[in-house]
Design a protein around this motif. Structure first.
Motif, mmCIF file in Angstrom:
data_model
loop_
_atom_site.group_PDB
_atom_site.id
_atom_site.type_symbol
_atom_site.label_atom_id
_atom_site.label_comp_id
_atom_site.label_asym_id
_atom_site.label_seq_id
_atom_site.Cartn_x
_atom_site.Cartn_y
_atom_site.Cartn_z
ATOM 1 N N TRP A 11 0.707 -1.043 -0.622
ATOM 2 C CA TRP A 11 -0.090 -0.101 0.081
ATOM 3 C C TRP A 11 1.167 1.132 0.263
ATOM 4 O O TRP A 11 1.766 1.270 0.628
ATOM 5 N N GLU A 12 0.311 2.458 -0.277
ATOM 6 C CA GLU A 12 0.998 3.828 -0.319
ATOM 7 C C GLU A 12 -0.326 4.648 -0.365
ATOM 8 O O GLU A 12 -1.518 5.043 -0.849
ATOM 9 N N VAL A 13 0.799 6.271 0.387
ATOM 10 C CA VAL A 13 -0.821 6.758 1.041
ATOM 11 C C VAL A 13 -0.278 7.686 -0.334
ATOM 12 O O VAL A 13 1.076 8.541 0.069
ATOM 13 N N SER A 14 -1.248 8.452 -0.803
ATOM 14 C CA SER A 14 -0.754 9.716 -1.343
ATOM 15 C C SER A 14 -0.372 10.586 -0.324
ATOM 16 O O SER A 14 -1.549 11.425 0.993
ATOM 17 N N ARG A 15 0.601 11.649 -1.057
ATOM 18 C CA ARG A 15 1.271 13.045 -0.051
ATOM 19 C C ARG A 15 0.263 13.453 -0.273
ATOM 20 O O ARG A 15 -0.160 14.605 0.969
ATOM 21 N N GLU A 16 -0.726 14.249 -1.027
ATOM 22 C CA GLU A 16 -1.462 15.092 -1.407
ATOM 23 C C GLU A 16 -2.945 14.489 -0.560
ATOM 24 O O GLU A 16 -3.231 15.808 -0.422
ATOM 25 N N THR A 17 -3.155 14.384 -0.460
ATOM 26 C CA THR A 17 -4.984 13.232 -0.251
ATOM 27 C C THR A 17 -4.708 12.101 1.304
ATOM 28 O O THR A 17 -4.207 10.936 0.696
ATOM 29 N N PRO A 18 -4.297 12.236 2.362
ATOM 30 C CA PRO A 18 -3.532 11.352 2.642
ATOM 31 C C PRO A 18 -4.527 9.925 2.661
ATOM 32 O O PRO A 18 -4.545 9.025 3.419
ATOM 33 N N GLN A 19 -6.013 10.124 2.605
ATOM 34 C CA GLN A 19 -6.824 9.210 2.961
ATOM 35 C C GLN A 19 -6.795 8.646 1.742
ATOM 36 O O GLN A 19 -7.698 7.522 1.418
ATOM 37 N N LEU A 20 -6.120 9.184 0.366
ATOM 38 C CA LEU A 20 -5.717 7.990 -0.720
ATOM 39 C C LEU A 20 -5.277 6.948 -0.834
ATOM 40 O O LEU A 20 -3.671 8.004 -0.362
ATOM 41 N N VAL A 21 -5.434 5.632 -0.799
ATOM 42 C CA VAL A 21 -4.640 4.744 -0.608
ATOM 43 C C VAL A 21 -4.610 4.175 -2.192
ATOM 44 O O VAL A 21 -5.624 3.535 -2.726
ATOM 45 N N TYR A 22 -3.244 3.085 -2.739
ATOM 46 C CA TYR A 22 -3.642 2.860 -3.758
ATOM 47 C C TYR A 22 -2.007 1.605 -2.929
ATOM 48 O O TYR A 22 -1.482 1.503 -2.197
ATOM 49 N N PHE A 34 -8.898 -13.575 -7.453
ATOM 50 C CA PHE A 34 -10.131 -12.436 -7.588
ATOM 51 C C PHE A 34 -9.413 -11.379 -8.076
ATOM 52 O O PHE A 34 -9.557 -10.869 -6.561
ATOM 53 N N PRO A 35 -10.146 -10.249 -8.669
ATOM 54 C CA PRO A 35 -10.020 -10.339 -9.609
ATOM 55 C C PRO A 35 -8.584 -10.484 -10.436
ATOM 56 O O PRO A 35 -8.318 -11.490 -11.589
ATOM 57 N N GLY A 36 -7.564 -10.803 -10.262
ATOM 58 C CA GLY A 36 -6.364 -11.698 -10.115
ATOM 59 C C GLY A 36 -5.458 -11.345 -9.067
ATOM 60 O O GLY A 36 -5.434 -10.827 -8.240
ATOM 61 N N ALA A 37 -4.354 -12.762 -9.193
ATOM 62 C CA ALA A 37 -3.495 -11.530 -7.690
ATOM 63 C C ALA A 37 -2.431 -10.781 -8.010
ATOM 64 O O ALA A 37 -2.359 -10.167 -9.158
ATOM 65 N N HIS A 38 -2.197 -10.187 -6.786
ATOM 66 C CA HIS A 38 -1.899 -8.945 -6.287
ATOM 67 C C HIS A 38 -2.610 -7.825 -7.777
ATOM 68 O O HIS A 38 -1.727 -6.906 -8.085
ATOM 69 N N TRP A 39 -3.617 -7.939 -7.896
ATOM 70 C CA TRP A 39 -4.416 -6.467 -7.579
ATOM 71 C C TRP A 39 -4.347 -5.597 -7.547
ATOM 72 O O TRP A 39 -4.505 -5.215 -6.502
ATOM 73 N N THR A 40 -3.748 -4.172 -8.481
ATOM 74 C CA THR A 40 -3.873 -3.092 -7.584
ATOM 75 C C THR A 40 -5.382 -2.021 -7.924
ATOM 76 O O THR A 40 -5.823 -2.336 -9.249
ATOM 77 N N ASP A 41 -5.102 -1.481 -6.794
ATOM 78 C CA ASP A 41 -6.942 -0.718 -6.975
ATOM 79 C C ASP A 41 -6.586 -0.132 -5.896
ATOM 80 O O ASP A 41 -5.862 0.088 -5.269
ATOM 81 N N SER A 42 -8.117 0.975 -5.429
ATOM 82 C CA SER A 42 -7.846 1.362 -3.907
ATOM 83 C C SER A 42 -8.712 0.651 -3.033
ATOM 84 O O SER A 42 -9.722 0.547 -3.190
ATOM 85 N N PRO A 43 -8.049 -0.485 -2.140
ATOM 86 C CA PRO A 43 -8.049 -1.205 -1.282
ATOM 87 C C PRO A 43 -9.365 -0.596 0.230
ATOM 88 O O PRO A 43 -9.998 -1.559 0.197
ATOM 89 N N ALA A 44 -8.843 0.325 0.175
ATOM 90 C CA ALA A 44 -9.687 1.021 1.456
ATOM 91 C C ALA A 44 -10.688 1.187 1.039
ATOM 92 O O ALA A 44 -12.031 0.241 1.819
ATOM 93 N N PRO A 45 -11.645 1.951 -0.007
ATOM 94 C CA PRO A 45 -13.128 1.464 -0.290
ATOM 95 C C PRO A 45 -13.081 0.150 -0.852
ATOM 96 O O PRO A 45 -15.078 -0.068 -0.329
ATOM 97 N N VAL A 46 -12.294 -1.266 -1.295
ATOM 98 C CA VAL A 46 -12.992 -1.931 -1.263
ATOM 99 C C VAL A 46 -12.709 -3.440 -0.376
ATOM 100 O O VAL A 46 -13.493 -3.591 -0.325
ATOM 101 N N LEU A 47 -12.447 -2.345 0.995
ATOM 102 C CA LEU A 47 -12.390 -3.438 2.388
ATOM 103 C C LEU A 47 -13.812 -2.506 2.587
ATOM 104 O O LEU A 47 -14.677 -3.160 3.685
#
Length: 154
Positions: A11-22, A34-47
């Protein structure tokens, strides 16, 4: 957890918007990533979506968990079985809906999972990510994750 595993990584947290996580988030259901191993997304909204879906399933309704990059989602359908509640989990790719608006989707994996085990697994994953966020000085992210975990409870 045998039926459904939630995986998170890098996970990486945006410096500009601290609640944005990639970062990476994916589920493994019946041996299918699913959707695939090591899928890159916005994990906090998925959780967060998973938290709502767990609440819905506990209330006897179908819950839906959405990934935000791509036409992927998971449904949790309650099925009381043998005196304990289970949910049928479907991992769906709804590319037709995304392209044409007609929908339906293709089930890529399915399984049944005890709801109590899925809830506990979710709490464990979110608590681990909360600890990670606090250790790395991301208190806003940690606070959001803490609220998610407490909403579901053990």
């Amino acid at each position: 957890m045998g039926g459904l595993t939630i995986s998170v990584a890098e996970w990486e947290v945006s410096r500009e918007t601290p609640q944005l996580v990639y970062g990476q988030i994916w589920f493994t259901l019946a041996g299918v990533d699913f959707p695939g191993a090591h899928w890159t997304d916005s994990p906090a909204p998925v959780l967060g979506s998973m938290s709502e879906a767990l609440d819905d399933a506990a209330s006897g309704e179908v819950g839906e968990v959405y990934f935000f990059d791509g036409p992927y989602y998971v449904t949790l359908t309650p099925h009381p079985a043998g005196g304990r509640d289970e949910v049928e989990v479907l991992a769906i790719c709804d590319r037709a809906q995304q392209l044409s608006g007609t929908g339906g989707g293709t089930v890529e994996a399915r399984g049944k999972v005890p709801l109590s085990e899925l809830r506990q697994h979710y709490v464990d994953v979110v608590a681990e990510r909360e600890r990670w966020a606090r250790q790395h000085g991301h208190s806003e992210v940690a606070d959001v994750l803490s609220r998610m975990a407490s909403r579901v409870g053990p």
